[in-house]
Scaffold this motif. Structure first.
Motif, PDB file in Angstrom:
ATOM      1  N   ALA A   1       1.185  -1.114   0.420  1.00  0.00           N
ATOM      2  CA  ALA A   1       0.023  -0.158  -0.154  1.00  0.00           C
ATOM      3  C   ALA A   1       0.684   1.155   0.134  1.00  0.00           C
ATOM      4  O   ALA A   1       0.975   1.754   0.877  1.00  0.00           O
TER       5      ALA A   1
ATOM      6  N   ALA B   1       4.878   3.297  -0.847  1.00  0.00           N
ATOM      7  CA  ALA B   1       5.860   3.094  -0.317  1.00  0.00           C
ATOM      8  C   ALA B   1       6.117   3.300   0.850  1.00  0.00           C
ATOM      9  O   ALA B   1       7.588   2.208   2.025  1.00  0.00           O
ATOM     10  N   TYR B   2       5.217   3.734   1.448  1.00  0.00           N
ATOM     11  CA  TYR B   2       4.749   4.327   3.496  1.00  0.00           C
ATOM     12  C   TYR B   2       5.073   2.676   3.807  1.00  0.00           C
ATOM     13  O   TYR B   2       5.476   2.285   5.092  1.00  0.00           O
TER      14      TYR B   2
ATOM     15  N   PHE C   1      13.057  12.015   4.588  1.00  0.00           N
ATOM     16  CA  PHE C   1      11.461  12.119   4.715  1.00  0.00           C
ATOM     17  C   PHE C   1      11.093  11.375   6.371  1.00  0.00           C
ATOM     18  O   PHE C   1      11.395  10.830   6.880  1.00  0.00           O
TER      19      PHE C   1
ATOM     20  N   CYS D   1      17.741   8.227  -0.243  1.00  0.00           N
ATOM     21  CA  CYS D   1      16.863   8.537  -1.206  1.00  0.00           C
ATOM     22  C   CYS D   1      16.974   8.955  -1.603  1.00  0.00           C
ATOM     23  O   CYS D   1      17.070  10.339  -1.576  1.00  0.00           O
TER      24      CYS D   1
ATOM     25  N   ASN E   1      13.604  13.732  -0.967  1.00  0.00           N
ATOM     26  CA  ASN E   1      13.110  14.102  -1.045  1.00  0.00           C
ATOM     27  C   ASN E   1      13.327  14.548   0.837  1.00  0.00           C
ATOM     28  O   ASN E   1      14.092  13.766   1.329  1.00  0.00           O
TER      29      ASN E   1
ATOM     30  N   ILE F   1      11.474   6.275  -4.729  1.00  0.00           N
ATOM     31  CA  ILE F   1      10.181   7.360  -5.096  1.00  0.00           C
ATOM     32  C   ILE F   1       9.808   8.102  -5.934  1.00  0.00           C
ATOM     33  O   ILE F   1       9.011   7.849  -7.347  1.00  0.00           O
ATOM     34  N   TYR F   2      11.145   8.632  -6.242  1.00  0.00           N
ATOM     35  CA  TYR F   2      11.053   9.885  -7.326  1.00  0.00           C
ATOM     36  C   TYR F   2      12.070   9.301  -8.623  1.00  0.00           C
ATOM     37  O   TYR F   2      12.307  10.217  -9.392  1.00  0.00           O
TER      38      TYR F   2
ATOM     39  N   SER G   1       2.559   6.642  -7.043  1.00  0.00           N
ATOM     40  CA  SER G   1       1.934   7.737  -6.226  1.00  0.00           C
ATOM     41  C   SER G   1       2.644   9.053  -6.777  1.00  0.00           C
ATOM     42  O   SER G   1       1.409   9.381  -7.563  1.00  0.00           O
ATOM     43  N   LYS G   2       3.779   8.391  -7.184  1.00  0.00           N
ATOM     44  CA  LYS G   2       4.904  10.321  -7.578  1.00  0.00           C
ATOM     45  C   LYS G   2       4.499  10.375  -9.888  1.00  0.00           C
ATOM     46  O   LYS G   2       4.213  11.119 -10.454  1.00  0.00           O
TER      47      LYS G   2
ATOM     48  N   ARG H   1      -2.647   4.249  -2.937  1.00  0.00           N
ATOM     49  CA  ARG H   1      -2.467   3.446  -2.148  1.00  0.00           C
ATOM     50  C   ARG H   1      -1.798   2.073  -3.018  1.00  0.00           C
ATOM     51  O   ARG H   1      -1.919   1.091  -3.139  1.00  0.00           O
TER      52      ARG H   1
ATOM     53  N   TYR I   1      10.718  19.339  -5.780  1.00  0.00           N
ATOM     54  CA  TYR I   1      10.552  19.854  -4.084  1.00  0.00           C
ATOM     55  C   TYR I   1      11.891  20.874  -5.107  1.00  0.00           C
ATOM     56  O   TYR I   1      12.906  20.606  -5.603  1.00  0.00           O
TER      57      TYR I   1
HETATM   58  C1  LIG Z   1      10.431   9.893  -0.183  1.00  0.00           C
HETATM   59  C2  LIG Z   1       9.047   9.015   0.166  1.00  0.00           C
HETATM   60  N1  LIG Z   1       9.257   8.089   0.133  1.00  0.00           N
HETATM   61  C3  LIG Z   1       7.948   7.343   0.122  1.00  0.00           C
HETATM   62  C4  LIG Z   1       6.869   7.680   0.434  1.00  0.00           C
HETATM   63  C5  LIG Z   1       5.249   7.500   0.366  1.00  0.00           C
HETATM   64  O1  LIG Z   1       5.077   7.894  -0.733  1.00  0.00           O
HETATM   65  P1  LIG Z   1       3.055   6.505  -1.179  1.00  0.00           P
HETATM   66  O2  LIG Z   1       3.019   5.648   0.413  1.00  0.00           O
HETATM   67  O3  LIG Z   1       2.307   7.550  -1.272  1.00  0.00           O
HETATM   68  O4  LIG Z   1       3.831   5.573  -2.251  1.00  0.00           O
HETATM   69  C6  LIG Z   1       7.013   9.565   0.016  1.00  0.00           C
HETATM   70  C7  LIG Z   1       5.900  10.414  -0.033  1.00  0.00           C
HETATM   71  O5  LIG Z   1       5.688  11.572  -0.145  1.00  0.00           O
HETATM   72  C8  LIG Z   1       7.591  10.054   0.091  1.00  0.00           C
HETATM   73  O6  LIG Z   1       8.344  11.423  -0.302  1.00  0.00           O
END
Ligand SMILES: Cc1ncc(COP(=O)(O)O)c(C=O)c1O
Length: 376
Positions: free
Chosen positions: A93, A95-96, A120, A166, A170, A200-201, A227-228, A236, A313
């Motif tokens: 669900a 990357a979180y 992050f 990361c 971010n 994720i980016y 997501s991104k 999710r 960002y």
């Molecule tokens: C660096 C980083 N990791 C993980 C996430 C989590 O993203 P998501 O759960 O929507 O994939 C974010 C969300 O802003 C993020 O910036």
């Protein structure tokens, strides 16, 4: 009843606090949010609608639907030349969840986890929930916020179990050089520690192609998300990639927490991966225009800002104002009705900086920066 110890030290997000304040004000422009302002591309939404229409409304396999995991494996082969088995991929669900599962499945109480600063906020909080200690490592402006291999080396102790990276980063928008990937991987390998690479980016980049740590080091855990890249934050859906012996315990935690992802989101994600990726290119083209405008304007105003090679960002240095980053954010919210995120929301070393997101329409960005210029 007492709350469990492991959550007592989990800190609420400073970013949320600011949004709550802003939500009570009128005519606020938000340069805070880490979310694409674009809608999910239509062909991706259509795939989910089709899935619902034909009755894909049931539980799905715990690891994710096979064709989606195959598509993820193909992506890594095509883009990075890496062989990933579908058994090494777990759909999560976002990357979180992928980051959370990594900590839950691989980290013990008392372990040390090296976390860059700024970073992050989920990493140090996930560490807290496992009873591990976050050892922060400063990302420096003079290094364009790269993680320097020698700095990592200095933080390693007998208790170190994992390093977090990361990139594109971010909150700073920084990226790594090719030799950093190699150098950091070698240090992790020499010390036999895990490397969690939150990618994720990966696709939001400007004249830059990231490497993949997994190419250099087997004990890399990749966390990634739709997501991104595809403007799918609300769906999710993301994934983790790790060696079988490490993804299996992650799956065990996932099984009892989430069970499985919803079917329409997985069908949509599959369609996203199978597309010609022009939707991503057009979003990145737009981010680039906004990035160029934002960074030039900030520098013109006197807020020194490095041109980010990735993410949406930028990370201006606000030290010349003499304000702390929290004070600056509050001041800008009150006087300009503009939300920017204080750098200290990402760690102590974020002091003196703020994070500005350009995932907002250019007209709004222009208005917000004009307002900031007036008070500066
Ligand atoms: C660096 C980083 N990791 C993980 C996430 C989590 O993203 P998501 O759960 O929507 O994939 C974010 C969300 O802003 C993020 O910036």
């Amino acid at each position: 009843m007492m709350v469990a110890k492991r959550v007592q030290n989990v800190v609420p997000s400073k970013i949320r606090e600011l949004f709550e304040k802003a939500s009570k004000m009128e005519d606020v422009i938000c340069l805070g949010i880490g979310e694409p302002d674009f809608d999910t591309p239509k062909f991706i939404k259509d795939a989910a609608i089709r899935a619902l229409k034909i009755g894909k409304t049931k539980y799905t396999p715990n690891s994710g639907i096979p064709k989606l995991r195959e598509a993820v494996a193909e992506k890594y082969k095509k883009e990075y030349g890496i062989d990933v088995d579908t058994d090494e991929i777990l759909m999560t669900a976002g990357a979180y969840e992928a980051v959370y599962l990594t900590f839950q499945a691989l980290i013990n109480e008392g372990d040390e986890v090296i976390v860059p600063d700024p970073a992050f906020p989920c990493y140090p909080n996930d560490a807290t929930m496992t009873g591990a200690k976050s050892v922060r490592i400063a990302l420096k402006e003079e290094n364009e916020f790269r993680l320097i291999p020698e700095d990592v080396n200095e933080k390693i102790t007998k208790k170190t179990k994992m390093l977090i990276t990361c990139y594109p980063n971010n909150p700073t928008g920084g990226v790594l050089k090719k030799e950093d990937y190699k150098g950091i991987s070698e240090i992790c390998e020499d010390n036999n520690i895990f490397l969690l690479s939150d990618d994720i980016y990966e696709k939001i980049v400007y004249d830059y192609k990231p490497q993949c740590f997994k190419k250099y080091y087997d004990k890399t855990i990749i966390t990634n998300s739709f997501s991104k890249t595809y403007a799918m934050t609300g769906w999710r859906i993301g994934f983790a990639i790790a060696e079988k012996e490490h993804i299996t315990p992650m799956l065990r935690v996932h099984q009892y927490a989430v069970a499985c992802l919803n079917a329409p989101a997985q069908e949509a994600a599959y369609e996203a991966l199978r597309s010609d990726q022009s939707c991503v290119a057009s979003m990145v083209k737009e981010y680039r225009k906004r990035r160029d405008y934002t960074v030039k304007k900030l520098n013109d105003i006197g807020l020194k800002t490095i041109l980010p090679k990735g993410t949406f960002y930028c990370y201006p240095n606000i030290q010349f104002t003499g304000m702390s980053s929290s004070r600056f954010s509050e001041y800008v919210l009150k006087k300009c009705r503009v939300v920017v995120i204080p750098g200290n929301a990402f760690g102590e070393n974020g002091e003196g900086f703020v994070r500005i997101s350009f995932a907002t329409e250019i007209e709004k960005i222009k208005e917000a920066l004009d307002r900031i210029e007036n008070v500066i």
